[in-house]
Design a protein around this motif. Sequence first.
Motif, mmCIF file in Angstrom:
data_model
loop_
_atom_site.group_PDB
_atom_site.id
_atom_site.type_symbol
_atom_site.label_atom_id
_atom_site.label_comp_id
_atom_site.label_asym_id
_atom_site.label_seq_id
_atom_site.Cartn_x
_atom_site.Cartn_y
_atom_site.Cartn_z
ATOM 1 N N ASP A 10 -34.541 3.928 42.760
ATOM 2 C CA ASP A 10 -35.517 3.467 43.755
ATOM 3 C C ASP A 10 -36.073 4.700 44.462
ATOM 4 O O ASP A 10 -35.450 5.230 45.392
ATOM 5 C CB ASP A 10 -34.846 2.514 44.736
ATOM 6 C CG ASP A 10 -35.843 1.937 45.745
ATOM 7 O OD1 ASP A 10 -37.053 2.194 45.593
ATOM 8 O OD2 ASP A 10 -35.396 1.236 46.673
ATOM 9 N N GLY A 11 -37.238 5.177 44.035
ATOM 10 C CA GLY A 11 -37.837 6.367 44.634
ATOM 11 C C GLY A 11 -39.119 6.093 45.370
ATOM 12 O O GLY A 11 -39.831 7.025 45.758
ATOM 13 N N SER A 12 -39.439 4.842 45.571
ATOM 14 C CA SER A 12 -40.718 4.484 46.194
ATOM 15 C C SER A 12 -40.550 4.199 47.681
ATOM 16 O O SER A 12 -39.437 4.068 48.189
ATOM 17 C CB SER A 12 -41.314 3.255 45.499
ATOM 18 O OG SER A 12 -40.428 2.154 45.599
ATOM 19 N N ASP A 13 -41.698 4.100 48.379
ATOM 20 C CA ASP A 13 -41.784 3.690 49.791
ATOM 21 C C ASP A 13 -41.142 4.682 50.747
ATOM 22 O O ASP A 13 -40.760 4.323 51.870
ATOM 23 C CB ASP A 13 -41.182 2.297 49.980
ATOM 24 C CG ASP A 13 -41.906 1.260 49.142
ATOM 25 O OD1 ASP A 13 -43.123 1.096 49.310
ATOM 26 O OD2 ASP A 13 -41.228 0.642 48.285
ATOM 27 N N GLY A 14 -41.019 5.943 50.353
ATOM 28 C CA GLY A 14 -40.640 7.022 51.257
ATOM 29 C C GLY A 14 -39.369 6.768 52.036
ATOM 30 O O GLY A 14 -38.357 6.351 51.485
ATOM 31 N N ALA A 15 -39.443 6.993 53.383
ATOM 32 C CA ALA A 15 -38.267 6.896 54.240
ATOM 33 C C ALA A 15 -38.153 5.540 54.926
ATOM 34 O O ALA A 15 -37.450 5.405 55.937
ATOM 35 C CB ALA A 15 -38.307 8.005 55.286
ATOM 36 N N THR A 16 -38.787 4.519 54.391
ATOM 37 C CA THR A 16 -38.717 3.184 54.993
ATOM 38 C C THR A 16 -37.297 2.622 54.872
ATOM 39 O O THR A 16 -36.679 2.700 53.810
ATOM 40 C CB THR A 16 -39.692 2.238 54.285
ATOM 41 O OG1 THR A 16 -41.006 2.789 54.335
ATOM 42 C CG2 THR A 16 -39.692 0.875 54.949
ATOM 43 N N ARG A 17 -36.792 2.076 55.969
ATOM 44 C CA ARG A 17 -35.480 1.432 55.930
ATOM 45 C C ARG A 17 -35.508 0.274 54.937
ATOM 46 O O ARG A 17 -36.524 -0.384 54.773
ATOM 47 C CB ARG A 17 -35.091 0.907 57.315
ATOM 48 C CG ARG A 17 -34.725 1.996 58.298
ATOM 49 C CD ARG A 17 -34.594 1.434 59.719
ATOM 50 N NE ARG A 17 -33.663 0.329 59.771
ATOM 51 C CZ ARG A 17 -32.331 0.440 59.914
ATOM 52 N NH1 ARG A 17 -31.796 1.644 60.006
ATOM 53 N NH2 ARG A 17 -31.573 -0.625 59.971
ATOM 54 N N ARG A 18 -34.348 0.014 54.301
ATOM 55 C CA ARG A 18 -34.325 -1.028 53.269
ATOM 56 C C ARG A 18 -32.927 -1.577 53.092
ATOM 57 O O ARG A 18 -31.946 -1.038 53.610
ATOM 58 C CB ARG A 18 -34.847 -0.466 51.946
ATOM 59 C CG ARG A 18 -33.932 0.580 51.333
ATOM 60 C CD ARG A 18 -34.661 1.405 50.317
ATOM 61 N NE ARG A 18 -35.735 2.161 50.953
ATOM 62 C CZ ARG A 18 -36.795 2.658 50.294
ATOM 63 N NH1 ARG A 18 -36.909 2.453 48.997
ATOM 64 N NH2 ARG A 18 -37.716 3.330 50.930
ATOM 65 N N SER A 19 -32.860 -2.669 52.312
ATOM 66 C CA SER A 19 -31.569 -3.273 51.972
ATOM 67 C C SER A 19 -31.623 -3.777 50.538
ATOM 68 O O SER A 19 -32.708 -3.994 49.978
ATOM 69 C CB SER A 19 -31.231 -4.419 52.925
ATOM 70 O OG SER A 19 -32.177 -5.478 52.791
ATOM 71 N N TYR A 20 -30.426 -3.965 49.946
ATOM 72 C CA TYR A 20 -30.292 -4.543 48.606
ATOM 73 C C TYR A 20 -29.270 -5.680 48.680
ATOM 74 O O TYR A 20 -28.268 -5.583 49.384
ATOM 75 C CB TYR A 20 -29.814 -3.506 47.590
ATOM 76 C CG TYR A 20 -30.654 -2.250 47.535
ATOM 77 C CD1 TYR A 20 -31.930 -2.269 46.981
ATOM 78 C CD2 TYR A 20 -30.168 -1.044 48.036
ATOM 79 C CE1 TYR A 20 -32.696 -1.113 46.923
ATOM 80 C CE2 TYR A 20 -30.916 0.110 47.985
ATOM 81 C CZ TYR A 20 -32.184 0.080 47.430
ATOM 82 O OH TYR A 20 -32.946 1.212 47.381
ATOM 83 N N ARG A 21 -29.563 -6.765 47.921
ATOM 84 C CA ARG A 21 -28.648 -7.892 47.891
ATOM 85 C C ARG A 21 -28.484 -8.383 46.453
ATOM 86 O O ARG A 21 -29.469 -8.539 45.728
ATOM 87 C CB ARG A 21 -29.141 -9.044 48.772
ATOM 88 C CG ARG A 21 -28.168 -10.219 48.863
ATOM 89 C CD ARG A 21 -28.663 -11.256 49.872
ATOM 90 N NE ARG A 21 -29.863 -11.937 49.413
ATOM 91 C CZ ARG A 21 -29.855 -13.048 48.675
ATOM 92 N NH1 ARG A 21 -28.692 -13.604 48.306
ATOM 93 N NH2 ARG A 21 -30.997 -13.614 48.312
#
Length: 562
Positions: free
Chosen positions: A517-528
Amino acid sequence: MTDSWQKLSGYITVPATTTRLQIRLSIRENVPSGAVLWDDVYAEDVTDSYNAAQTAQGAASGVSALQATVTQQGQDITAQASRIDGVTALVAGKADASVVQEMRATANNKAEGGNLLANSAFPSWSSRTWIWHTNYNAWSELGNPTGDNSWSPPSVCGMGSMKPGVLAADAGDYFITPYRIPVEQGKTYCLSYYASTHRARLYLYVEFYDSAGNLISGANITANEINNTYTNPVTLATLNRPFAIGVAPANARTCRVVGLVRGIGQESPYFWIFRPMLSEVPAGCTAPPAWEAGDQSAAEWSLSVQANGISAGLQLGVTGQTSALNILANAVNILTPGGADGFELTNGYLRVWSGNSQRIIGNNFGADGLVDYFGPNVGAANANKTNATMWMDRDGNAYWGGAIAAGILRNAAQSTTTQTIGNSVLVGQFDTNGRNKQVVVGYNRRHTRISNAIGPDGFVAGAGSNSGVINLYRQLNGQNETLWQQIPISGRVDIFNEPDTSDRAVSYWSASVTLNDGSDGATRRSYRAEIVSYSEQSVTHQSGSFTSQTITQSLSIVSIEQ
């Protein structure tokens, strides 16, 4: 007497009162006919040179000895060989030095009565050459289950284990010798061991294999099971010594020893085994032979040097299944070519240096009582808190003075519930530095069924398949969750049916995927990850039921950014 010239010489010490020396030559009367010629007969005063030679011989000496023996008692054969080389230099009352090199090798070939097991003395409770074959009930590693000697005979080490929590009645696990032991078909063998159990049942048996490595069914040599038999005090005399005697079947080429430990429905079961022995015995034997340690073949090489009362030495050896390297020295130095970098172990500390830097780990070195140091290459004596980049001292204090660079960002979550469809695990939301994130999803499920019904009945796999699907979702901060990947689950069923012991069937499910996952820069995220589909291949026992079952499951997500 010969046909060529021979030089004859010797030394005599002239008595103090002697004033004349006379040389007499004689020929025995039984000498064969012919001529005896003498030439250049003389006596010479060599007192000074003789004394000098004797002094030199006393000051420097050497020895070299080689010995080899082979002994046989009945069918037992022992071969031994040794070589010793040494030199000594001595100046009486002033200095002395010596170097001795020694090599020894011993090999044993035991016939009847010899122990065929490689590790039966369990030195320092080492379970080397014994392993868990199954461990579905989470027993501790084979070794000393209590950590002390309260449950072992005096001066005797063994092997055992403990299972935390309750172990259901008849639920069990197997341990084995993972190597195969050569046997001869038609020969009689005896398995024996001292054992103790606490809240558990235990027995050992021998299983045989043909030349192709196939198990020979129905040929096991099985000892009687013991049940909750711990004693106090524990001695070899008070311990049970189960044994079994049987004949290696036709086509048998190898064997191995298997142990089965089972529960009796109580909490925290233990077992111990001491001095196991597998040996060839005479036909008709009705009792186990006296225990012996087994293969004690050994090889040893040693080098010892001493000068003026200071000694150093190196010893390298193998005894049975144990190898060891022993070093006696005030310092051990390993230097790179050119001597700029190096490694030393001396005076209780380990020092590694390269260029202008050094790292030292030890017990109270330098002026400040240090136990760990990194800093300029000033040696151990000059290492201190003032010039260190990093230090730790014996009082538990520590300091780091360098720069810390950002490293790996790791976020992970795991679920171990045994629920299938609807079971999910969430990691995040979490911060990111904007670099690529490696996302790993893993799933494992294992369902073990045990039947203690002895006989021809066994487990049978039926219709269906072990399969399923995991959905992996990704969500950015402030946005809706989206389906990122569907991960298939696959599996199998393994069945182990034994006519003379417990039957076992194990169903497996597994899935694994690694995504970037190298997209969307430094945006916070989660995986489920969520299990959305699940199916199972049916497993039944021909007796109509099974004794116990165990289910374990793990669903996990790991995100790594570096």
